[in-house]
Design a protein around this motif. Structure first.
Motif, PDB file in Angstrom:
ATOM      1  N   MET A   1       1.842  12.253 -17.204  1.00  0.00           N
ATOM      2  CA  MET A   1       1.743  12.207 -15.690  1.00  0.00           C
ATOM      3  C   MET A   1       1.451  10.895 -15.570  1.00  0.00           C
ATOM      4  SD  MET A   1      -0.168  14.717 -13.331  1.00  0.00           S
ATOM      5  CE  MET A   1      -1.903  14.519 -13.547  1.00  0.00           C
ATOM      6  N   TYR A   2       2.026  10.228 -14.385  1.00  0.00           N
ATOM      7  CA  TYR A   2       1.302   9.065 -14.151  1.00  0.00           C
ATOM      8  C   TYR A   2       0.427   8.863 -13.240  1.00  0.00           C
ATOM      9  CZ  TYR A   2       6.169   7.534 -15.450  1.00  0.00           C
ATOM     10  OH  TYR A   2       7.337   7.542 -15.810  1.00  0.00           O
ATOM     11  N   PRO A   3      -0.648   8.145 -13.353  1.00  0.00           N
ATOM     12  CA  PRO A   3      -1.974   8.153 -12.815  1.00  0.00           C
ATOM     13  C   PRO A   3      -1.682   7.874 -11.200  1.00  0.00           C
ATOM     14  CG  PRO A   3      -2.074   6.409 -14.124  1.00  0.00           C
ATOM     15  CD  PRO A   3      -0.767   7.086 -14.406  1.00  0.00           C
ATOM     16  N   ARG A   4      -0.781   7.068 -10.870  1.00  0.00           N
ATOM     17  CA  ARG A   4      -0.564   6.621  -9.576  1.00  0.00           C
ATOM     18  C   ARG A   4       0.905   7.346  -9.064  1.00  0.00           C
ATOM     19  NH1 ARG A   4      -0.618   0.472  -8.836  1.00  0.00           N
ATOM     20  NH2 ARG A   4       0.765   0.750 -10.613  1.00  0.00           N
ATOM     21  N   LEU A   5       0.841   7.812  -7.831  1.00  0.00           N
ATOM     22  CA  LEU A   5       2.253   8.407  -7.379  1.00  0.00           C
ATOM     23  C   LEU A   5       2.810   7.336  -6.678  1.00  0.00           C
ATOM     24  CD1 LEU A   5       3.679  11.081  -7.276  1.00  0.00           C
ATOM     25  CD2 LEU A   5       2.717  11.760  -5.118  1.00  0.00           C
ATOM     26  N   PHE A   6       2.048   6.790  -5.805  1.00  0.00           N
ATOM     27  CA  PHE A   6       2.980   5.948  -5.036  1.00  0.00           C
ATOM     28  C   PHE A   6       1.621   4.842  -4.430  1.00  0.00           C
ATOM     29  CE2 PHE A   6       3.291   9.309  -2.157  1.00  0.00           C
ATOM     30  CZ  PHE A   6       2.613   8.894  -1.072  1.00  0.00           C
ATOM     31  N   GLU A   7       2.253   3.815  -3.866  1.00  0.00           N
ATOM     32  CA  GLU A   7       1.270   2.987  -3.173  1.00  0.00           C
ATOM     33  C   GLU A   7       1.914   2.460  -1.691  1.00  0.00           C
ATOM     34  OE1 GLU A   7      -0.678  -1.600  -3.491  1.00  0.00           O
ATOM     35  OE2 GLU A   7       0.141  -0.615  -5.110  1.00  0.00           O
ATOM     36  N   ILE A   8       1.323   2.619  -0.697  1.00  0.00           N
ATOM     37  CA  ILE A   8       1.647   2.335   0.576  1.00  0.00           C
ATOM     38  C   ILE A   8       1.619   0.649   0.786  1.00  0.00           C
ATOM     39  CG2 ILE A   8       1.199   2.449   3.234  1.00  0.00           C
ATOM     40  CD1 ILE A   8       0.019   5.304   2.553  1.00  0.00           C
ATOM     41  N   PRO A   9       2.680   0.109   0.769  1.00  0.00           N
ATOM     42  CA  PRO A   9       2.820  -1.360   0.731  1.00  0.00           C
ATOM     43  C   PRO A   9       1.651  -2.262   1.459  1.00  0.00           C
ATOM     44  CG  PRO A   9       4.971  -0.444   1.038  1.00  0.00           C
ATOM     45  CD  PRO A   9       4.046   0.732   1.411  1.00  0.00           C
ATOM     46  N   PHE A  10       1.885  -2.109   2.974  1.00  0.00           N
ATOM     47  CA  PHE A  10       0.961  -2.801   3.994  1.00  0.00           C
ATOM     48  C   PHE A  10      -0.444  -2.691   3.692  1.00  0.00           C
ATOM     49  CE2 PHE A  10       5.327  -3.006   5.591  1.00  0.00           C
ATOM     50  CZ  PHE A  10       5.473  -4.209   5.452  1.00  0.00           C
ATOM     51  N   LEU A  11      -0.724  -1.353   3.492  1.00  0.00           N
ATOM     52  CA  LEU A  11      -2.289  -0.978   3.457  1.00  0.00           C
ATOM     53  C   LEU A  11      -2.886  -1.088   2.002  1.00  0.00           C
ATOM     54  CD1 LEU A  11      -2.134   2.344   5.593  1.00  0.00           C
ATOM     55  CD2 LEU A  11      -2.697   0.070   6.475  1.00  0.00           C
ATOM     56  N   HIS A  12      -1.928  -1.362   1.049  1.00  0.00           N
ATOM     57  CA  HIS A  12      -2.529  -1.249  -0.350  1.00  0.00           C
ATOM     58  C   HIS A  12      -3.293   0.033  -0.654  1.00  0.00           C
ATOM     59  CE1 HIS A  12      -0.869  -5.468  -0.679  1.00  0.00           C
ATOM     60  NE2 HIS A  12      -1.590  -5.783   0.339  1.00  0.00           N
TER      61      HIS A  12
END
Length: 66
Positions: A1-12
């Protein structure tokens, strides 16, 4: 399982996989409890309230033990 699902680009803002998996598991358990309670002729509102109370108590207990 990946520890990060996704990142919101502009808000980091990074969304980890732990939170959505907890929510998905809770919703699956709630769906199954409601489905099985219909077969046993139990009150659906009581089942939903018990699930929400157990979720709140579980989160508070986990934070207290952490």
């Amino acid at each position: 399982m990946y520890p990060r699902l996704f990142e919101i680009p502009f808000l980091h803002l990074t969304i980890s996989t732990f939170g959505p998996m907890i929510v998905l598991g809770f919703l699956a358990a709630l769906f199954m409890m409601r489905r099985l309670s219909r077969r046993a002729c139990l009150d659906l509102a009581m089942i939903t309230n018990a699930a929400l109370y157990s979720l709140i108590i579980g989160v508070v207990g986990a934070r207290a033990l952490f």
